[in-house]
Design a protein around this motif. Structure first.
Motif, short mmCIF file in Angstrom:
data_model
loop_
_atom_site.label_atom_id
_atom_site.label_comp_id
_atom_site.label_asym_id
_atom_site.label_seq_id
_atom_site.Cartn_x
_atom_site.Cartn_y
_atom_site.Cartn_z
N ALA A 150 5.73 4.33 -12.70
CA ALA A 150 5.57 3.12 -12.64
C ALA A 150 6.43 2.08 -12.63
O ALA A 150 6.62 1.30 -11.66
N GLY A 151 7.44 2.38 -13.47
CA GLY A 151 8.84 1.48 -13.53
C GLY A 151 9.57 1.61 -12.37
O GLY A 151 10.05 0.55 -11.77
N ALA A 152 9.69 2.83 -11.64
CA ALA A 152 10.33 3.19 -10.46
C ALA A 152 9.95 2.42 -9.41
O ALA A 152 10.58 1.74 -8.49
N GLY A 153 8.82 2.32 -9.19
CA GLY A 153 7.85 1.39 -8.33
C GLY A 153 7.97 0.06 -8.32
O GLY A 153 8.29 -0.70 -7.26
N ALA A 154 7.93 -0.32 -9.53
CA ALA A 154 8.29 -1.97 -9.88
C ALA A 154 9.57 -2.37 -9.50
O ALA A 154 9.88 -3.29 -8.88
N ALA A 155 10.43 -1.62 -9.95
CA ALA A 155 12.00 -1.87 -9.53
C ALA A 155 12.38 -1.75 -8.24
O ALA A 155 12.95 -2.67 -7.68
N LEU A 156 11.61 -0.93 -7.34
CA LEU A 156 11.84 -0.96 -6.02
C LEU A 156 11.21 -2.25 -5.39
O LEU A 156 12.15 -2.81 -4.56
N VAL A 157 10.32 -2.52 -5.72
CA VAL A 157 9.59 -3.82 -5.31
C VAL A 157 10.75 -5.17 -5.45
O VAL A 157 10.91 -5.94 -4.83
N PRO B 71 -0.07 -8.90 -6.02
CA PRO B 71 -0.51 -7.34 -5.28
C PRO B 71 0.43 -6.14 -5.80
O PRO B 71 -0.50 -5.16 -6.06
N VAL B 72 1.44 -6.48 -6.19
CA VAL B 72 2.19 -5.17 -6.90
C VAL B 72 1.59 -4.95 -8.14
O VAL B 72 1.61 -3.42 -8.31
N ALA B 73 1.44 -5.70 -9.01
CA ALA B 73 0.76 -5.48 -10.26
C ALA B 73 -0.41 -4.78 -10.13
O ALA B 73 -0.79 -3.90 -10.66
N LEU B 74 -1.46 -5.41 -9.31
CA LEU B 74 -2.67 -4.65 -9.09
C LEU B 74 -2.34 -3.44 -8.48
O LEU B 74 -3.20 -2.36 -8.77
N GLY B 75 -1.62 -3.50 -7.45
CA GLY B 75 -1.38 -1.87 -6.68
C GLY B 75 -0.70 -0.63 -7.63
O GLY B 75 -1.14 0.59 -7.75
N LEU B 76 0.27 -1.18 -8.70
CA LEU B 76 0.91 -0.36 -9.52
C LEU B 76 -0.52 0.37 -10.55
O LEU B 76 -0.34 1.45 -11.14
N SER C 208 0.82 -1.19 -0.07
CA SER C 208 0.06 -0.05 -0.09
C SER C 208 0.83 1.34 0.03
O SER C 208 0.67 2.37 -0.52
N GLY C 209 1.88 1.14 0.81
CA GLY C 209 2.85 2.37 0.56
C GLY C 209 3.59 2.76 -0.68
O GLY C 209 3.30 4.03 -1.15
N ILE C 210 3.84 1.81 -1.41
CA ILE C 210 4.51 2.04 -2.73
C ILE C 210 3.28 2.32 -3.50
O ILE C 210 3.53 3.13 -4.69
N THR C 211 2.12 1.94 -3.55
CA THR C 211 1.12 2.43 -4.29
C THR C 211 0.53 3.96 -4.03
O THR C 211 0.61 4.46 -5.20
N THR D 260 4.17 -11.68 -3.73
CA THR D 260 4.35 -10.36 -4.29
C THR D 260 4.14 -9.64 -5.49
O THR D 260 3.54 -8.70 -5.45
N ALA D 261 4.54 -10.41 -6.44
CA ALA D 261 4.07 -9.79 -7.79
C ALA D 261 2.44 -9.29 -8.19
O ALA D 261 2.36 -8.43 -8.59
#
Length: 784
Positions: free
Chosen positions: A754-761, A717-722, A423-426, A714-715
């Motif tokens: 969005a790419g930066a958020g995915a890379a961070l995850v 929820p991350v995809a849905l969050g982004l 949720s934080g990265i979203t 992890t992937a």
């Protein structure tokens, strides 16, 4: 009432005792909670220090400010001195310099300077001293060319990393229009911030702090499943449901209080090293990083209260009975009816009618409505994420490879913890997208086209002429400079009409060879000895003066003009040749349009010119990395007061640049916090699943399959969050664009965020893999 307070106090204390004395499981959960909360508290304390930091920076700048306007007419005295600014640039970093010459035995001193340097000496900031002593500072050491005799103390510096110096110079004279001062200090001019920048600053504050609040709320729920099973055991020995909720709140409160202490410690540690850390050319003295007392007190109250409230709200959906926790059954589906209106309401609040007035809409925006609207939108995205993750994973099929089956089943059983982890990265990505859309839309309003042509030249150097040969010396010196590919140079001066009034009769005089003059006018045929009357290309500037003064065959005064610096010398008459041709000007590489009289060197007596200044225009060789530094060193050798400027096609508004730098610093700190908090959250989730992972390994499941299952958990929820962040960020961005009157969104800014958020995850997930392999050992089956 007193009995209720006593019950609360007793149960909270009992819960705190379980948190610190409940064995390894208890204090491990408390430690993770304290670390998570502490990271957020550290950043919030840093944000609370910004007002004091800005006030300190302004006070330091004002303490050393030199206001020449208030010093006009100052007479020489024992405490006065002559000064001139001599700033330079070294490899992109600004170096602030001041040349001083005392008039008497007890001159005023700049802040932080104990003794004024004598001619040939200088006192420097600690950062500049370090740079000059290092091998990479050799070019700058050569340029300044003075002996370091002292160090500027902290009161004379804006920040510990500032590059600045004060140097003694006995060549300064009042006759050369050098100002004289009797004191240091003044007030910086203030002006209201541009309304659009105000919108950016308010929204940025919400965007940067919202992820911190989200993570603090997530951190206090670490270890929730094990805690609830422990509460079920307490129910078995006689505790009722209210007591268990209060004890759970006591556990969370203990972790939050520990986080407050840890966060304060981390803040003090970071504060101690703040002078050594530079982000985007910004650093600060530790004494300037002081939280506002009111904000610090509010934080000390809000964090524990948040821990208690979040815990009580979370337990509303859990039934803790003596024989177990009902959460192990399929939980009730999350409702969307109360979640979806929140971001819509936030957008409506942002677009509420503003205060009446003659200014644009953004100038009348209420800051509280603006912050509240942005907060509602981002909070709505936060609460939508758990529903979205649950709704999607409930429809996923269980077939496929083993890692996918394990991941899907785990998400279906506990999608809430997976959603909280991202949720934080979203929120951060959604806010960043909105801010970048706003920045991209308004940046043209804060960017000015200078008219300079960097394809024709990259530097200009203005050197006061000391004699008839200055023009040739300038040309020869720069032609011999390493990294300079081309040079043109002219002498600028003025003439005035003979026998006429000074006002309205002064005309520029430009002296140079044909090649140099062609950069400024369309000359046609040219040879040494020619003279030209140059009109402005538009015909709007200087034509009246030219008609009266620069007439072929007319006589002009070479020392003419109201500000002539040669009062003791008799002005010399010079006749403009009859054959002088009239031509039109062209814009020079520096973006200037020069008109008046153009003359080649042999056509005019250069020694009799009025205060000539030689200006060289330089073309640099891009293959030489330090070409600009070599050119600046040459200018300093020609004259210490030479002014070297870098040509730029565009210039940014200073307020806009300041806000942009501040946001880069704050976003870097927030991103670092998000990375650290996500790592802590991931480790906590793995710790919760330790026994399950060990059981699966004991039954023959390969470790690689378990590793991939964790990655899939992890992937998804991350995809849905982004995806939600992109939609929510675009919606907030479009609303803000409408607020400031813009209608052309820059969609290209979405994907880098969005790419930066995915890379961070991905980075956080990779960092958690060693802990995952360690948790798969058979000793994970042990229990207490």
């Amino acid at each position: 009432m007193s009995a209720l307070i006593a019950a609360w106090a007793r149960d909270l204390a009992r819960g705190a005792r379980f948190a610190v004395g409940g064995g390894r499981e208890g204090w491990t959960r408390t430690l993770l909670t304290a670390v998570g909360v502490g990271l957020g508290v550290m950043l919030l304390l840093g944000a609370a220090s910004v007002p004091h930091l800005m006030e300190s920076h302004q006070a330091r700048r004002e303490a050393r400010l030199i206001d020449a306007n208030t010093e006009q007419g100052t007479r020489p005295g024992a405490g006065t001195l002559l000064y001139t600014d001599r700033d330079t640039v070294f490899r992109g970093a600004g170096v602030h310099g001041v040349l001083l010459r005392p008039d008497g035995p007890s001159p005023v001193r700049p802040p932080g300077v104990r003794t004024l340097p004598r001619p040939g000496e200088m006192v420097v900031s600690p950062a500049l001293r370090e740079l000059l002593a290092a091998p990479e500072g050799a070019l700058l050491r050569e340029r300044l060319g003075r002996t370091v005799v002292g160090t500027i103390a902290a009161p004379g510096l804006v920040g510990p990393g500032e590059l600045t110096y004060y140097a003694g110079d006995d060549t300064l004279t009042a006759a050369a229009r050098v100002p004289r001062i009797s004191h240091f200090g003044g007030e910086l001019p203030t002006s209201p911030m541009n309304p659009r920048l105000t919108v950016i600053v308010i929204v940025a504050g919400v965007v940067l702090l919202m992820p911190v609040a989200v993570f603090i709320a997530t951190a206090v729920r670490f270890g929730g499943e094990r805690r609830d099973r422990r509460l079920a055991a307490l129910r078995l020995v006689g505790a009722d449901s209210r007591m268990t909720r209060r004890m759970a709140a006591g556990e969370a409160l203990c972790g939050a209080l520990g986080g407050l202490v840890l966060g304060a410690g981390l803040f003090l540690l970071a504060r101690r090293f703040s002078g050594r850390i530079t982000l985007w050319d910004v650093n600060a003295f530790p004494s300037d990083v002081v939280p506002d007392p009111a904000l610090a007190a509010l934080l000390a109250l809000a964090v524990p209260l948040c821990a208690v409230v979040v815990t009580l709200v979370a337990l509303r959906g859990v039934t803790v009975e003596p024989l177990g926790v009902v959460r192990h059954r399929t939980p009730r589906r999350r409702r969307v009816w109360w979640r979806l209106p929140l971001p819509v309401l936030g957008a409506v609040v942002l677009l509420l009618p503003r205060r009446a007035g003659p200014h644009p809409a953004e100038a009348r925006a209420d800051p509280y409505l603006l912050a509240g609207g942005a907060l509602l939108v981002l909070f709505g995205i936060t609460v939508l994420l758990p529903w979205l993750v649950e709704a999607v994973v409930a429809r996923l099929r269980g077939g496929g490879p083993v890692p996918w089956q394990l991941a899907v089943r785990r998400l279906q059983l506990s999608s809430g913890s997976a959603a909280r982890a991202v949720s934080g990265i979203t929120v951060a990505v959604a806010g960043a997208i909105a801010l970048q859309m706003l920045f991209a839309a308004v940046q043209d309003d804060f960017t000015t086209v200078t008219g300079q042509n960097t394809s024709r030249a990259q530097l200009t150097a203005a050197v006061p002429a000391r004699g008839a040969t200055t023009h040739r010396k300038v040309l020869d010196a720069f032609r011999a400079t390493r990294g300079v590919r081309g040079v043109t140079a002219v002498l600028y001066s003025t003439v005035s009409r003979a026998g006429g009034p000074a006002v309205g009769s002064v005309t520029p005089l430009t002296v140079g060879d044909c090649r140099s003059l062609r950069e400024l006018a369309r000359l046609g045929p040219c040879r040494n000895g020619d003279v030209f009357v140059v009109r402005d290309g538009s015909g709007a500037v200087g034509d009246g003066t030219l008609a009266r003064t620069a007439r072929p065959g007319g006589k002009v005064l070479l020392h003419g003009g109201p500000d002539t610096p040669h009062p003791k010398r008799r002005a010399r008459l010079w006749t403009v040749p009859e054959k002088a041709r009239t031509v039109t000007s062209r814009t020079g590489p520096a973006g200037t349009v020069v008109f008046g009289i153009f003359a080649t060197p042999s056509a005019v007596p250069v020694p009799d010119l009025a205060a000539p200044v030689a200006e060289a225009t330089l073309t640099l060789d891009p293959r030489v990395p330090d070409a600009a530094e070599y050119a600046r060193n040459t200018a300093a050798r020609l004259d210490p007061t030479a002014d070297v400027r870098t040509l730029r096609n565009t210039e940014r508004d200073q307020d806009f640049a300041t806000v942009r730098t501040g946001l880069l610093v704050a976003s870097t700190a927030t991103l670092a916090l998000i990375a650290a908090s996500m790592l802590v959250s991931t480790l906590e989730q793995l710790r919760e699943r330790r026994r399950m992972l060990s059981v699966l390994v004991a039954f023959g499941t390969r470790r690689g399959q378990l590793g991939w299952s964790v990655l899939w958990q992890t992937a998804v929820p991350v995809a849905l969050g982004l995806a939600l962040a992109v939609v929510g960020g675009c919606g907030l961005g479009l609303t803000l664009l409408r607020l400031v009157g813009e209608s052309s969104p820059a969609w290209s800014v979405i994907w880098p965020m969005a790419g930066a958020g995915a890379a961070l995850v991905v980075l956080v997930t990779l960092l958690s893999l060693p802990a995952l392999w360690r948790l798969m050992r058979p000793d994970g089956l042990r229990t207490e």
